[in-house]
Every structure is written in C-alpha cells, then in structure tokens.
Design an enzyme around this catalytic site. Structure first.
Site, PDB file in Angstrom:
ATOM      1  N   ARG A   1      -2.757  -7.885  13.345  1.00 42.93           N
ATOM      2  CA  ARG A   1      -2.600  -6.834  13.762  1.00 42.93           C
ATOM      3  C   ARG A   1      -1.948  -7.296  15.495  1.00 42.93           C
ATOM      4  O   ARG A   1      -1.473  -8.563  15.859  1.00 42.93           O
ATOM      5  CB  ARG A   1      -3.857  -5.765  14.266  1.00 42.93           C
ATOM      6  CG  ARG A   1      -4.908  -5.403  13.371  1.00 42.93           C
ATOM      7  CD  ARG A   1      -6.140  -4.328  14.019  1.00 42.93           C
ATOM      8  NE  ARG A   1      -6.950  -5.006  12.900  1.00 42.93           N
ATOM      9  CZ  ARG A   1      -7.767  -5.674  11.984  1.00 42.93           C
ATOM     10  NH1 ARG A   1      -7.981  -6.446  12.763  1.00 42.93           N
ATOM     11  NH2 ARG A   1      -8.562  -4.892  10.868  1.00 42.93           N
ATOM     12  N   LYS A  48      -9.838  -4.501  18.972  1.00 37.76           N
ATOM     13  CA  LYS A  48      -9.504  -5.784  17.650  1.00 37.76           C
ATOM     14  C   LYS A  48      -8.492  -6.537  17.482  1.00 37.76           C
ATOM     15  O   LYS A  48      -7.797  -6.767  18.447  1.00 37.76           O
ATOM     16  CB  LYS A  48      -9.418  -5.620  15.980  1.00 37.76           C
ATOM     17  CG  LYS A  48     -10.713  -4.517  15.745  1.00 37.76           C
ATOM     18  CD  LYS A  48      -9.890  -3.896  14.444  1.00 37.76           C
ATOM     19  CE  LYS A  48     -11.272  -2.777  13.860  1.00 37.76           C
ATOM     20  NZ  LYS A  48     -11.255  -2.083  11.937  1.00 37.76           N
ATOM     21  N   GLU A  91       0.737  -1.275   0.165  1.00 39.98           N
ATOM     22  CA  GLU A  91       0.208  -0.139  -0.024  1.00 39.98           C
ATOM     23  C   GLU A  91       0.448   0.849  -0.113  1.00 39.98           C
ATOM     24  O   GLU A  91       1.666   1.122   0.257  1.00 39.98           O
ATOM     25  CB  GLU A  91      -0.738   0.291   1.269  1.00 39.98           C
ATOM     26  CG  GLU A  91      -0.722   0.069   2.544  1.00 39.98           C
ATOM     27  CD  GLU A  91      -1.112  -0.028   3.688  1.00 39.98           C
ATOM     28  OE1 GLU A  91      -2.018  -0.804   3.348  1.00 39.98           O
ATOM     29  OE2 GLU A  91      -0.860   0.548   4.700  1.00 39.98           O
TER      30      GLU A  91
END
Length: 452
Positions: free
Chosen positions: A325, A331, A168
């Site tokens: 993560r 999360k 990205e």
C-alpha cells in the site's frame, strides 16, 4: 501409546472420515467475513446479507462495516465444510469444532482438485473467491509478482503472510468504480498543464521534458520520466503534500462555482473528503478512472497500481492476500517498495464483457492460469448445465432459489447465500425456482487445461 502412534491413528481416522466417496461429493461451505472500515454498513451491504444467510448468524449488525465475503482456503479467512447430520461426529473425531475445506482437500488432492491442478498447486485451491461491498475507497496498492512476494514474505512475514502472487479480477454486481493502471502520456501532459499543485512538487526539468519532448522521445525515456514524476509526488514530505492538497481543494471548490468539474476532479474531491491530506489524492491524477457496469469485469496483473473506489463486485484472485500500500489508507504503507515494483505500463485497462457459453451464462477468463469466473442468470423455471472439467469449482448463489443435480444423481436445493464446492470431473445442472436465480462459479482457467 506413544505420541507418534497417536498421530498416525489421528491421521487414519481423519482420512477415513473425510475420504469416503470424495470424488462424488458436493460440499456445502460456511464462509468468512472481513469487516474492514471501507465496507458498507449493516443491511445495505451485499456482503452482510450473504454472510448472514450463509452463516445463519441473523440480522447484520447495523453499526458494523461489512467489506469482504471470502470463499476458499486462505488462512486469513478459510471456508469450512458443512457435513449435515455427520458434521458433529466428524468434527468431534477430528478434535476440532470444524473441518476446513483445505483439510478436506489435503487428504486426497488429486481426486478432489484433479491430477494436473494438484501437481501444479499441491493440496490447495489456486484461487480465492470473494464478494466485495465498497463504501469508501480502498488503498492505492499493487500486488507483487511471485519473486517479490517470496522476498517480502521472507523479510516481513507478519505483514506479507504468504509467498504467492495475487493477480485478480473484479466483476461488477452494481455500478463499480476503480482506479487502475497509469494514464497515457497525452493525459499526463494535460495533468501537468492543468494541475499546478502537482507541478509545484516535481522538479521543473522533468515536467518540462515530459510536456515538450515526450512525443519525440523513445518509450523507455518516456517511461523513465513518468516514473520520476510519480515517484517525486509519492515521496514528497507530508507537510508539503498537505499544503498542496489544501490549495487543490480550494481551487476546485472555487472553480466548481464557475464550471462543471471533470469526472476525475469530482473524484478527487470525494477522495479528499474520505482521506484528507493523503498523498493518494494526488496519485489519483496519474491513474485511469474506470467505471464498470454490472456484468463488466476489470483484471489487475502483478505490479499494477489500482484502487477500488465504490460499488459491489465479485472478485477472484490467486490464493494470496499480499498487498503493498502507498496511499488512501490508515494501514501500513510501503511507498518505496511500491515505487520499485510498479511496471509503469500506460494506457486504459481492458474491460471484459464475458464470452457467451449459452443463453444464460457468460465466462470471464483473464490472462492468468489460476482462475476464471462464470456469471449465470437463470429466469424462472429455467435450467443450465455446467460440464465436467478437470479442476475444482466454487459456486455462490447471489439471489433466488433452485435445485442442483450432479452427474452422480445427487440432488439438492439451492438458495441465496449458499456456497458449494464441486470437485474435479463432476458435471452439475442447475434449475431455478419461482424467481430468477443468480449464480457465480469460480474455477481454474480453461487455458491451464489447454482451452477445453
């Protein structure tokens, strides 16, 4: 009529509705918003403003966090085609309320995406285009390479929803802060000599070896020591981490009264205020602290640790939403997966300034085939052309008004919040109106076509 005949009829009807003059059509899109809790609240969010204008949904909810504006074909936030006067008839005939961009492409991928793109990536866009509004730090994370992405998707499809990798790039719209990549060995020596709360969590032998011998050791041994130290921190007991962060906070709060804290130390206190007792606060000491100015870009490859901290940006990536993560998040975490996948490459990341294409446009081309981004800022009553390329493009109007003309003499108005899909081999020209016009284009990286 049996079910098989009915399905064939539906497919023919769909192809007829979506297939006419596909190569020549400029499409307007309605796009998706993600309301993650780290986003900017209400009207203060660029994402909220763009989504409101794009969807016609009215004033943004002043209590809602607006985090990401998605443009593309990913199933977690697909874009839909706006047909104008034909929209209702087409949607009704297809038996749904809308036609997704992916459906539109899938009828004839070669004509829409270009043959080479269609052969490589099938009937799908290879890139996902976004705008991010970041108020609170995102998780410390990494994106898997293709091999790991396939394995994670197969093992846990409800968490890792696709099998693609996710390189990205973030292109700053405002001042933008991030953590990205591991600090140098020299900087880590400084951390080990000045942050006792970290040293207490690590085996004494590792810290001593790194502090005294890393300059003479080979790169592989240094990498192994770095990996060992970082892994011990990330795998520490939650109670021990909580105690270490309490000590760290007390020490920095006291020292702030006597001296100017470093930029990293100030960031650590900010992160502690957002995610108290989170191991990601300690992990931040190991990562490069990056500050982008508007018009600067940062790219992140597979298996590279990073976290966006604050600001607004254009983001582009391979079409995936795979995230592993390990900190600064509420999360699900997968610390062991993250530790095993990281490349432990050290040094400050490359910052892209963009390459000038003309007086109004700069191109940002990271080292990934799937995507590149153009940033175009047109002053009042100026014009610029985007030449025909053998792949698809997505255009986003951030601000201003103007007109767009295709190589097939199709003319249309442009205004902020609008998103356009331009098929392969279509030249477009854009002219600004009475105010400055800001437009961003995402497309397949030119290097994929042989640096056209």
């Amino acid at each position: 009529m049996n079910e098989e005949d009915d399905n064939r009829l539906k497919k023919r009807k769909k192809k007829r509705l979506l297939g006419a003059d596909r190569r020549k059509r400029l499409l307007r899109l309605k796009c998706y918003v993600q309301n993650y809790d780290w986003g900017v609240i209400g009207c203060n969010s660029q994402v909220a403003r763009l989504f409101s204008l794009n969807s016609g949904s009215g004033t943004p909810d002043p209590r809602e966090c607006y985090a990401e504006f998605w443009i593309g074909t990913h199933k977690s936030g697909p874009s839909f085609v706006v047909f104008g006067r034909d929209y209702n008839n087409a949607a009704a005939a297809l038996g749904s309320n809308a036609v997704s961009l992916k459906d539109w492409i899938s009828v004839d991928p070669g004509a829409v995406l270009g043959d080479k793109v269609a052969r490589k990536w099938g009937g799908d866009l290879p890139f996902l285009f976004k705008v991010l509004s970041v108020e609170k730090a995102l998780s410390i994370q990494a994106h898997p390479d293709k091999e790991l992405a396939r394995a994670l998707h197969e093992a846990q499809p409800s968490i890792y929803e696709d099998d693609n990798h996710k390189p990205e790039m973030a292109l700053a719209l405002t001042g933008f802060e991030a953590l990205c990549g591991f600090i140098s060995s020299k900087e880590l020596k400084g951390v080990l000599s000045s942050v006792p709360e970290i040293v207490e969590l690590v085996q004494c032998g590792d810290t001593e070896k790194f502090s005294h011998d890393s300059g003479q050791d080979g790169k592989e041994k240094v990498k192994q020591l770095f990996e060992s130290i970082f892994s011990q921190i990330m795998s520490s007991n939650k109670g021990i981490v909580r105690e270490a962060i309490c000590k760290l906070k007390r020490r920095l709060s006291f020292e702030k009264k006597k001296r100017q804290l470093s930029a990293k130390e100030q960031l650590i206190l900010r992160l502690e205020g957002q995610y108290p007792a989170d191991v990601g606060i300690l992990a931040a000491f190991f990562l490069n602290y990056v500050k982008l100015k508007p018009g600067e870009a940062l790219y992140v490859g597979p298996n590279e640790p990073h976290a966006y901290i604050s600001g607004e940006c254009i983001e582009c990536m391979a079409t995936s939403d795979n995230v592993v993560r390990a900190g600064l998040t509420s999360k699900k975490r997968d610390i062991q997966a993250l530790l095993s996948m990281l490349n432990y490459k050290q040094g400050f990341p490359e910052i892209l300034q963009g390459v000038s294409l003309n007086e109004y446009t700069r191109k940002y081309a990271p080292p990934f085939d799937e995507f590149e981004v153009d940033r175009c800022i047109l002053p009042q009553a100026a014009s610029v052309s985007f030449p025909s390329v053998p792949g698809p493009s997505l255009f986003l109007v951030i601000s201003g008004k103007g007109t767009i003309i295709t190589g097939y003499s199709e003319e249309s108005t442009l205004q902020e919040g609008e998103v356009l899909f331009v098929p392969a081999y279509m030249e477009v020209s854009i002219t600004s109106g009475a105010t400055e016009l800001h437009v961003y284009r995402a497309g397949v990286n030119n290097r994929f076509f042989g640096d056209l």
